[in-house]
Design a protein around this motif. Sequence first.
Motif, PDB file in Angstrom:
ATOM      1  N   GLY A 132       0.794  -1.222   0.000  1.00  0.00           N
ATOM      2  CA  GLY A 132       0.000   0.000   0.000  1.00  0.00           C
ATOM      3  C   GLY A 132       0.823   1.266   0.000  1.00  0.00           C
ATOM      4  O   GLY A 132       0.296   2.343  -0.317  1.00  0.00           O
ATOM      5  N   GLU A 133       2.118   1.172   0.359  1.00  0.00           N
ATOM      6  CA  GLU A 133       2.957   2.366   0.268  1.00  0.00           C
ATOM      7  C   GLU A 133       3.044   2.798  -1.196  1.00  0.00           C
ATOM      8  O   GLU A 133       3.101   1.961  -2.105  1.00  0.00           O
ATOM      9  CB  GLU A 133       4.363   2.088   0.809  1.00  0.00           C
ATOM     10  CG  GLU A 133       4.446   1.945   2.311  1.00  0.00           C
ATOM     11  CD  GLU A 133       5.885   1.940   2.804  1.00  0.00           C
ATOM     12  OE1 GLU A 133       6.662   2.815   2.364  1.00  0.00           O
ATOM     13  OE2 GLU A 133       6.230   1.064   3.618  1.00  0.00           O
ATOM     14  N   SER A 134       3.090   4.105  -1.399  1.00  0.00           N
ATOM     15  CA  SER A 134       3.157   4.605  -2.772  1.00  0.00           C
ATOM     16  C   SER A 134       4.176   5.727  -2.869  1.00  0.00           C
ATOM     17  O   SER A 134       4.462   6.428  -1.891  1.00  0.00           O
ATOM     18  CB  SER A 134       1.785   5.092  -3.242  1.00  0.00           C
ATOM     19  OG  SER A 134       1.357   6.201  -2.470  1.00  0.00           O
ATOM     20  N   PHE A 135       4.719   5.883  -4.080  1.00  0.00           N
ATOM     21  CA  PHE A 135       5.682   6.948  -4.352  1.00  0.00           C
ATOM     22  C   PHE A 135       5.713   7.187  -5.854  1.00  0.00           C
ATOM     23  O   PHE A 135       5.946   6.263  -6.636  1.00  0.00           O
ATOM     24  CB  PHE A 135       7.076   6.559  -3.845  1.00  0.00           C
ATOM     25  CG  PHE A 135       8.121   7.623  -4.059  1.00  0.00           C
ATOM     26  CD1 PHE A 135       8.029   8.847  -3.409  1.00  0.00           C
ATOM     27  CD2 PHE A 135       9.187   7.411  -4.916  1.00  0.00           C
ATOM     28  CE1 PHE A 135       8.986   9.839  -3.604  1.00  0.00           C
ATOM     29  CE2 PHE A 135      10.150   8.388  -5.122  1.00  0.00           C
ATOM     30  CZ  PHE A 135      10.047   9.607  -4.460  1.00  0.00           C
ATOM     31  N   ASN A 136       5.455   8.407  -6.247  1.00  0.00           N
ATOM     32  CA  ASN A 136       5.481   8.781  -7.668  1.00  0.00           C
ATOM     33  C   ASN A 136       4.577   7.896  -8.527  1.00  0.00           C
ATOM     34  O   ASN A 136       4.856   7.656  -9.704  1.00  0.00           O
ATOM     35  CB  ASN A 136       6.911   8.724  -8.221  1.00  0.00           C
ATOM     36  CG  ASN A 136       7.764   9.894  -7.765  1.00  0.00           C
ATOM     37  OD1 ASN A 136       7.245  10.882  -7.241  1.00  0.00           O
ATOM     38  ND2 ASN A 136       9.070   9.792  -7.955  1.00  0.00           N
ATOM     39  N   GLY A 137       3.502   7.405  -7.948  1.00  0.00           N
ATOM     40  CA  GLY A 137       2.579   6.545  -8.689  1.00  0.00           C
ATOM     41  C   GLY A 137       2.877   5.066  -8.587  1.00  0.00           C
ATOM     42  O   GLY A 137       2.047   4.238  -8.967  1.00  0.00           O
ATOM     43  N   TRP A 138       4.074   4.703  -8.093  1.00  0.00           N
ATOM     44  CA  TRP A 138       4.416   3.296  -7.883  1.00  0.00           C
ATOM     45  C   TRP A 138       3.791   2.834  -6.569  1.00  0.00           C
ATOM     46  O   TRP A 138       3.770   3.580  -5.591  1.00  0.00           O
ATOM     47  CB  TRP A 138       5.932   3.110  -7.824  1.00  0.00           C
ATOM     48  CG  TRP A 138       6.647   3.535  -9.064  1.00  0.00           C
ATOM     49  CD1 TRP A 138       7.206   4.751  -9.319  1.00  0.00           C
ATOM     50  CD2 TRP A 138       6.876   2.738 -10.228  1.00  0.00           C
ATOM     51  NE1 TRP A 138       7.774   4.772 -10.563  1.00  0.00           N
ATOM     52  CE2 TRP A 138       7.592   3.547 -11.153  1.00  0.00           C
ATOM     53  CE3 TRP A 138       6.556   1.426 -10.583  1.00  0.00           C
ATOM     54  CZ2 TRP A 138       7.979   3.079 -12.399  1.00  0.00           C
ATOM     55  CZ3 TRP A 138       6.949   0.961 -11.824  1.00  0.00           C
ATOM     56  CH2 TRP A 138       7.651   1.782 -12.720  1.00  0.00           C
ATOM     57  N   GLU A 139       3.318   1.598  -6.545  1.00  0.00           N
ATOM     58  CA  GLU A 139       2.677   1.056  -5.350  1.00  0.00           C
ATOM     59  C   GLU A 139       3.312  -0.274  -4.963  1.00  0.00           C
ATOM     60  O   GLU A 139       3.597  -1.110  -5.831  1.00  0.00           O
ATOM     61  CB  GLU A 139       1.183   0.834  -5.592  1.00  0.00           C
ATOM     62  CG  GLU A 139       0.391   2.108  -5.819  1.00  0.00           C
ATOM     63  CD  GLU A 139      -1.095   1.834  -5.989  1.00  0.00           C
ATOM     64  OE1 GLU A 139      -1.528   0.674  -5.756  1.00  0.00           O
ATOM     65  OE2 GLU A 139      -1.822   2.772  -6.367  1.00  0.00           O
TER      66      GLU A 139
END
Length: 452
Positions: free
Chosen positions: A48-55
Motif C-alpha cells: 500500500g505504500e506509494s511513491f510517484n505513482g508506484w505502489e
Amino acid sequence: MPEDTHNFLELTRELCQFPSGVVSDANAALFDRINVEVPLEFFRYLSGESFNGWEVPKNWRVKSAELWRGDELVFDGKAHTLGVGRYSMPFEGELDWEDLKPHLVTNADLPDAYMFHCMWQYRPWDADWVLSIPYKVFTQLGPGRYRVNLKTEYESGEMLVAHHIKKGQSDKTIVMHSNTCHPHMANDGFAGTAILIRLFQWLAKQETYYSYRLVLGPEHLGTVFYLRDLPLEEINSLVCGIFEEMPGTMGPAKATSTFLGGHVVDAAFENALRHYSRDFVMAPWRMGAGNDEVVWEAPGYEVPFVEFTRSECIDRPFKEYHSSLDSPGLMKVAQLNEMYNILQQVILTLENNAVMHRKFNGLICLSNPEFDLYKERPDPTVAKNITEESEKWGHLLDCLFRYFDGETTILDIATKHDLPFEDLRRYIARFEEKNLISLSFHEISKSKAKHV
C-alpha cells in the motif's frame, strides 16, 4: 568443459528454488539464504505504500487454478509457479473458447514453457486474470465450453530489499545491483545474483579505495522505494553503479552506457570488454535489456549506471526469456566465468586509474639500459621477439611523453591506444620506479544531485 571454480551453478540452483516475487511468502527465506553468503541489512516496505505513482503490492497467493472442459481437467495452473499470471484476480465461471482465449498466455516458440506474466505486479490497478499454458497444452484446446475455477487471494505484506556494504578507504561508493523477483529464473535473475555475491566475497579480501554496495530487491519497485528513503548526502556518495543480469547464455557480453555517456565507468567497461571477452557489444543507454538503471539515473539521484548483460535484443534478450525454461541448466559456465572476470577487471581499473606527472624535459632514450623501457617494433634487418600488439605499443611510445601532463589518465591512454588497462598500468609504473614521473590516484567525480 570449463571448471566452475566459483560454484556459480550450485549457488544459482539454490537461489532458483525459491518462488520469489515483489511481495511473496518465499522472499524471507531467499534473503536468509543470501545472508549466509554475504551479511545483509534489510529494508521493508509495506503493501500500500506509494511513491510517484508506484505502489507496493499486496502478498498474492493462488489457492486453485483449474480449467475444465466438461468432466476433464485440461489445465491446472498450480502445477507451476508461473501457471497463473502474477496478481491475477479470482474468477469462477463458464466461458466459450473465444471468450477464454484472451485469458490464456502461451508461446508457440517455446511449446513446453510456462510464460512469466508479470505486468500487474507493477500495475495492480489494471489487474484482470490470465492462465499461463504451455503451447503443447494450448494446441489440445479449441472450440467448446470451459469452466474456470481460479481462486486467488490478496493479503497485506511487505516488500524486502537488502544491501551489503564493503567499506573502502573512501565513502565514495560503487553500486552493484541485481533483482530478486523472478521466481525460479536463472539467466534473468539468480545467476546474475550469484555472480555478484561471489564478486563481493572476492572484494571482501581486497584493500580498496572505494566502498562497494550490493543492492538486491524486486525490479524497479524495490529500487524506487530504496532510493526514496536514502538521504541526499548518501545518494551523492554513490559515484556510479552497475546493474548485472543475464550472464549465462551465448549472447555477447553487452554493456549499455550511462545516461550522459563518457563516464569513467563506461570507459572501464569498454576496455575490459575489448580485452577480456570473446565477443562484446557497447550499446547506447537503455539499448540492452533495460532495467533498474533507469531508476538510479532518475532526476534527484542521477547515479551514472551501466547495465551489463548478454541481452541479444531489447524486446527478446534470449530465447527462454520470461519463461519456465530459464533454468540453471541453461547456464554456460564459460559465460558466467567471463562475466565475473570482466567485472573484476572493471573494478581493478577504477581502483588503479591514475594521472601521470612528468619529472623530466625533452626526449628520453628508453632503450638506454639506465631506463630499459623501450618497446620493440618490427625491423626487417633484425630478428625480434615481437607480437601482433607490438606496433600498438610502438605507436604509444611516439605519444606517451605528452600524456605525462598531470591531466591524462592511464585509462585515457588505454582507450586511445586500444591496450589492456592492467598491462599498461604495470608498464607506466616502471616509469615511476625510474623517477621519470609521479602517479596520483584519479578519483571518480560525481555531480551533486538535488532534491526539489
